[in-house]
Scaffold this motif. Structure first.
Motif, PDB file in Angstrom:
ATOM      1  N   ALA A  58       0.832  -1.204   0.000  1.00  0.00           N
ATOM      2  CA  ALA A  58       0.000   0.000   0.000  1.00  0.00           C
ATOM      3  C   ALA A  58       0.866   1.255   0.000  1.00  0.00           C
ATOM      4  O   ALA A  58       0.589   2.223  -0.718  1.00  0.00           O
ATOM      5  CB  ALA A  58      -0.928  -0.006   1.213  1.00  0.00           C
ATOM      6  N   ALA A  59       1.922   1.246   0.807  1.00  0.00           N
ATOM      7  CA  ALA A  59       2.815   2.402   0.869  1.00  0.00           C
ATOM      8  C   ALA A  59       3.492   2.642  -0.475  1.00  0.00           C
ATOM      9  O   ALA A  59       3.696   3.793  -0.892  1.00  0.00           O
ATOM     10  CB  ALA A  59       3.862   2.187   1.961  1.00  0.00           C
ATOM     11  N   ALA A  60       3.824   1.561  -1.178  1.00  0.00           N
ATOM     12  CA  ALA A  60       4.467   1.695  -2.486  1.00  0.00           C
ATOM     13  C   ALA A  60       3.525   2.359  -3.487  1.00  0.00           C
ATOM     14  O   ALA A  60       3.916   3.278  -4.216  1.00  0.00           O
ATOM     15  CB  ALA A  60       4.911   0.322  -2.991  1.00  0.00           C
ATOM     16  N   LEU A  61       2.273   1.915  -3.527  1.00  0.00           N
ATOM     17  CA  LEU A  61       1.311   2.516  -4.452  1.00  0.00           C
ATOM     18  C   LEU A  61       1.002   3.957  -4.060  1.00  0.00           C
ATOM     19  O   LEU A  61       0.807   4.816  -4.918  1.00  0.00           O
ATOM     20  CB  LEU A  61       0.028   1.685  -4.492  1.00  0.00           C
ATOM     21  N   TRP A  62       0.958   4.220  -2.751  1.00  0.00           N
ATOM     22  CA  TRP A  62       0.725   5.589  -2.280  1.00  0.00           C
ATOM     23  C   TRP A  62       1.855   6.501  -2.753  1.00  0.00           C
ATOM     24  O   TRP A  62       1.622   7.628  -3.187  1.00  0.00           O
ATOM     25  CB  TRP A  62       0.622   5.594  -0.756  1.00  0.00           C
ATOM     26  N   LEU A  96      -8.863  -5.561  -5.652  1.00  0.00           N
ATOM     27  CA  LEU A  96      -8.010  -6.403  -4.819  1.00  0.00           C
ATOM     28  C   LEU A  96      -6.681  -6.634  -5.527  1.00  0.00           C
ATOM     29  O   LEU A  96      -6.634  -7.246  -6.598  1.00  0.00           O
ATOM     30  CB  LEU A  96      -8.699  -7.737  -4.535  1.00  0.00           C
ATOM     31  N   ILE A  97      -5.606  -6.130  -4.928  1.00  0.00           N
ATOM     32  CA  ILE A  97      -4.273  -6.257  -5.521  1.00  0.00           C
ATOM     33  C   ILE A  97      -3.455  -7.162  -4.607  1.00  0.00           C
ATOM     34  O   ILE A  97      -2.601  -6.714  -3.842  1.00  0.00           O
ATOM     35  CB  ILE A  97      -3.604  -4.877  -5.686  1.00  0.00           C
ATOM     36  N   VAL A 125      -7.045  -7.692  -9.590  1.00  0.00           N
ATOM     37  CA  VAL A 125      -6.083  -7.296 -10.616  1.00  0.00           C
ATOM     38  C   VAL A 125      -4.719  -7.850 -10.214  1.00  0.00           C
ATOM     39  O   VAL A 125      -4.271  -7.638  -9.086  1.00  0.00           O
ATOM     40  CB  VAL A 125      -5.998  -5.760 -10.764  1.00  0.00           C
ATOM     41  N   GLU A 126      -4.086  -8.581 -11.121  1.00  0.00           N
ATOM     42  CA  GLU A 126      -2.726  -9.065 -10.882  1.00  0.00           C
ATOM     43  C   GLU A 126      -1.758  -8.191 -11.656  1.00  0.00           C
ATOM     44  O   GLU A 126      -1.823  -8.108 -12.882  1.00  0.00           O
ATOM     45  CB  GLU A 126      -2.586 -10.525 -11.310  1.00  0.00           C
ATOM     46  N   LEU A 127      -0.874  -7.534 -10.942  1.00  0.00           N
ATOM     47  CA  LEU A 127       0.136  -6.698 -11.582  1.00  0.00           C
ATOM     48  C   LEU A 127       1.240  -7.584 -12.161  1.00  0.00           C
ATOM     49  O   LEU A 127       1.454  -8.707 -11.686  1.00  0.00           O
ATOM     50  CB  LEU A 127       0.723  -5.721 -10.561  1.00  0.00           C
ATOM     51  N   PRO A 128       1.964  -7.103 -13.169  1.00  0.00           N
ATOM     52  CA  PRO A 128       3.047  -7.902 -13.771  1.00  0.00           C
ATOM     53  C   PRO A 128       4.294  -7.911 -12.889  1.00  0.00           C
ATOM     54  O   PRO A 128       5.379  -7.488 -13.291  1.00  0.00           O
ATOM     55  CB  PRO A 128       3.295  -7.182 -15.101  1.00  0.00           C
ATOM     56  N   ALA A 129       4.123  -8.377 -11.663  1.00  0.00           N
ATOM     57  CA  ALA A 129       5.208  -8.466 -10.688  1.00  0.00           C
ATOM     58  C   ALA A 129       4.724  -9.361  -9.561  1.00  0.00           C
ATOM     59  O   ALA A 129       3.546  -9.729  -9.507  1.00  0.00           O
ATOM     60  CB  ALA A 129       5.579  -7.082 -10.156  1.00  0.00           C
ATOM     61  N   LYS A 130       5.623  -9.706  -8.636  1.00  0.00           N
ATOM     62  CA  LYS A 130       5.226 -10.554  -7.516  1.00  0.00           C
ATOM     63  C   LYS A 130       4.181  -9.870  -6.657  1.00  0.00           C
ATOM     64  O   LYS A 130       3.227 -10.491  -6.194  1.00  0.00           O
ATOM     65  CB  LYS A 130       6.443 -10.911  -6.668  1.00  0.00           C
ATOM     66  N   ASP A 131       4.361  -8.562  -6.420  1.00  0.00           N
ATOM     67  CA  ASP A 131       3.417  -7.803  -5.616  1.00  0.00           C
ATOM     68  C   ASP A 131       3.517  -6.336  -6.003  1.00  0.00           C
ATOM     69  O   ASP A 131       4.316  -5.953  -6.870  1.00  0.00           O
ATOM     70  CB  ASP A 131       3.668  -8.005  -4.115  1.00  0.00           C
ATOM     71  N   ALA A 133       4.653  -3.777  -4.311  1.00  0.00           N
ATOM     72  CA  ALA A 133       5.929  -3.150  -3.957  1.00  0.00           C
ATOM     73  C   ALA A 133       6.987  -3.419  -5.024  1.00  0.00           C
ATOM     74  O   ALA A 133       7.748  -2.526  -5.411  1.00  0.00           O
ATOM     75  CB  ALA A 133       6.398  -3.664  -2.596  1.00  0.00           C
ATOM     76  N   GLU A 134       7.035  -4.646  -5.509  1.00  0.00           N
ATOM     77  CA  GLU A 134       7.998  -4.991  -6.555  1.00  0.00           C
ATOM     78  C   GLU A 134       7.657  -4.271  -7.856  1.00  0.00           C
ATOM     79  O   GLU A 134       8.548  -3.855  -8.607  1.00  0.00           O
ATOM     80  CB  GLU A 134       8.001  -6.503  -6.772  1.00  0.00           C
ATOM     81  N   PHE A 135       6.357  -4.112  -8.124  1.00  0.00           N
ATOM     82  CA  PHE A 135       5.907  -3.393  -9.317  1.00  0.00           C
ATOM     83  C   PHE A 135       6.436  -1.962  -9.314  1.00  0.00           C
ATOM     84  O   PHE A 135       6.976  -1.476 -10.308  1.00  0.00           O
ATOM     85  CB  PHE A 135       4.377  -3.403  -9.358  1.00  0.00           C
ATOM     86  N   VAL A 136       6.301  -1.283  -8.175  1.00  0.00           N
ATOM     87  CA  VAL A 136       6.766   0.097  -8.072  1.00  0.00           C
ATOM     88  C   VAL A 136       8.291   0.156  -8.102  1.00  0.00           C
ATOM     89  O   VAL A 136       8.887   1.015  -8.759  1.00  0.00           O
ATOM     90  CB  VAL A 136       6.222   0.754  -6.786  1.00  0.00           C
ATOM     91  N   ALA A 137       8.951  -0.783  -7.409  1.00  0.00           N
ATOM     92  CA  ALA A 137      10.411  -0.789  -7.344  1.00  0.00           C
ATOM     93  C   ALA A 137      11.044  -1.017  -8.711  1.00  0.00           C
ATOM     94  O   ALA A 137      12.182  -0.598  -8.954  1.00  0.00           O
ATOM     95  CB  ALA A 137      10.884  -1.860  -6.368  1.00  0.00           C
ATOM     96  N   SER A 138      10.309  -1.653  -9.623  1.00  0.00           N
ATOM     97  CA  SER A 138      10.852  -1.929 -10.956  1.00  0.00           C
ATOM     98  C   SER A 138      10.857  -0.696 -11.845  1.00  0.00           C
ATOM     99  O   SER A 138      11.346  -0.747 -12.973  1.00  0.00           O
ATOM    100  CB  SER A 138      10.048  -3.048 -11.625  1.00  0.00           C
ATOM    101  N   GLY A 139      10.285   0.420 -11.338  1.00  0.00           N
ATOM    102  CA  GLY A 139      10.310   1.661 -12.093  1.00  0.00           C
ATOM    103  C   GLY A 139       9.050   1.963 -12.870  1.00  0.00           C
ATOM    104  O   GLY A 139       9.030   2.876 -13.703  1.00  0.00           O
TER     105      GLY A 139
END
Length: 247
Positions: A58-62, A96-97, A125-131, A133-139
């Motif tokens: 949640a913090a990553a998406l925020w 639901l993510i 919704v499944e993001l193209p990452a493990k979760d 946080a990883e989605f945001v960290a990938s840039g």
């Protein structure tokens, strides 16, 4: 460690530990029942809330710019307090993510059912990452996230064409609806000649034949029910066909 945000009761915390040699990340929570809300204002002044599997997600998406986000506390951490908060904020739908694994999918299914009991819709919704946080960290960008999280446009329901009508020399009238063919005896080209008519529905090799009063709703319903069972067609479609015929 990530403590609860301002405005929530500060009686729960979470964080994660890193073991570089194992290249693994593990979410950690304080002992005892999960209580409190992280970013409760994320459910205010909006109809839709994003629910993530962890506080870190949640913090990553925020941080990306998505403010209407709240976490659950792990796959088994969707609490009554969270449900009550969503109801109090009059949330209509949730996204639901969860993590992109079997545990995340199972949790999403359970949460959907639980929210359905209080008339809040939910979609996964499944993001193209493990979760997340990883989605945001990938840039990934805010624009990309919004595209992936947007509700897909509904596919218009195809409407069936108007029935083909043929009249035989003996007065028999045939109505063809898609794969359903009706043979009506007792009708004339100008309209209903009699109330009771002989109706034969054919669908492929199967058929149902009966004499009924088309003006009687109960008779039409009984015909539709029997025809659906014998001809393996949808009962509601047969009922609609009969209404089209008498109109």
């Amino acid at each position: 460690m990530c403590s609860l945000s301002a405005g929530a009761r500060r009686d729960g915390s979470s964080g994660f530990a890193l073991w570089p040699t194992l290249r693994a990340r593990q979410h950690l929570y304080l002992p005892g029942p999960h209580r409190g809300l992280f970013n409760p204002q994320g459910a205010r002044n909006t109809d839709e809330v994003l629910l993530t599997e962890s506080v870190i997600d949640a913090a990553a998406l925020w941080s990306l710019g998505l403010r209407n986000v709240m976490p659950i506390y792990g796959t088994n951490g969707f609490t009554d307090e969270m449900v009550s908060h969503l109801q109090e904020c009059r949330i209509k739908q949730t996204v639901l993510i969860m993590d992109s694994d079997e545990a995340g999918r199972a949790a999403a299914s359970e949460i959907k059912a639980r929210l359905g009991e209080v008339n809040i819709s939910a979609r996964s919704v499944e993001l193209p990452a493990k979760d997340a946080a990883e989605f945001v960290a990938s840039g990934e960008s805010l624009e990309r996230a919004r595209v992936l999280l947007a509700e897909p446009e509904a596919t218009p329901i195809a409407q069936e064409e108007q029935p083909r009508i043929e009249t035989a020399s003996d007065g028999t009238i045939s109505f063809s609806f898609d794969t359903r063919q009706y043979r009506i005896r007792g009708l004339t080209p100008s309209g209903l000649d009699r109330l009771k008519v002989n109706v034969r529905l054919s669908a492929g090799q199967a058929f149902h034949l009966d004499t009924l009063d088309l003006y009687q709703a109960r008779a039409r319903a009984q015909f539709a029910q029997s025809a659906a069972r014998l001809c393996r067609v949808e009962e509601r479609k047969v009922a609609a066909d009969l209404m089209e015929i008498i109109e």
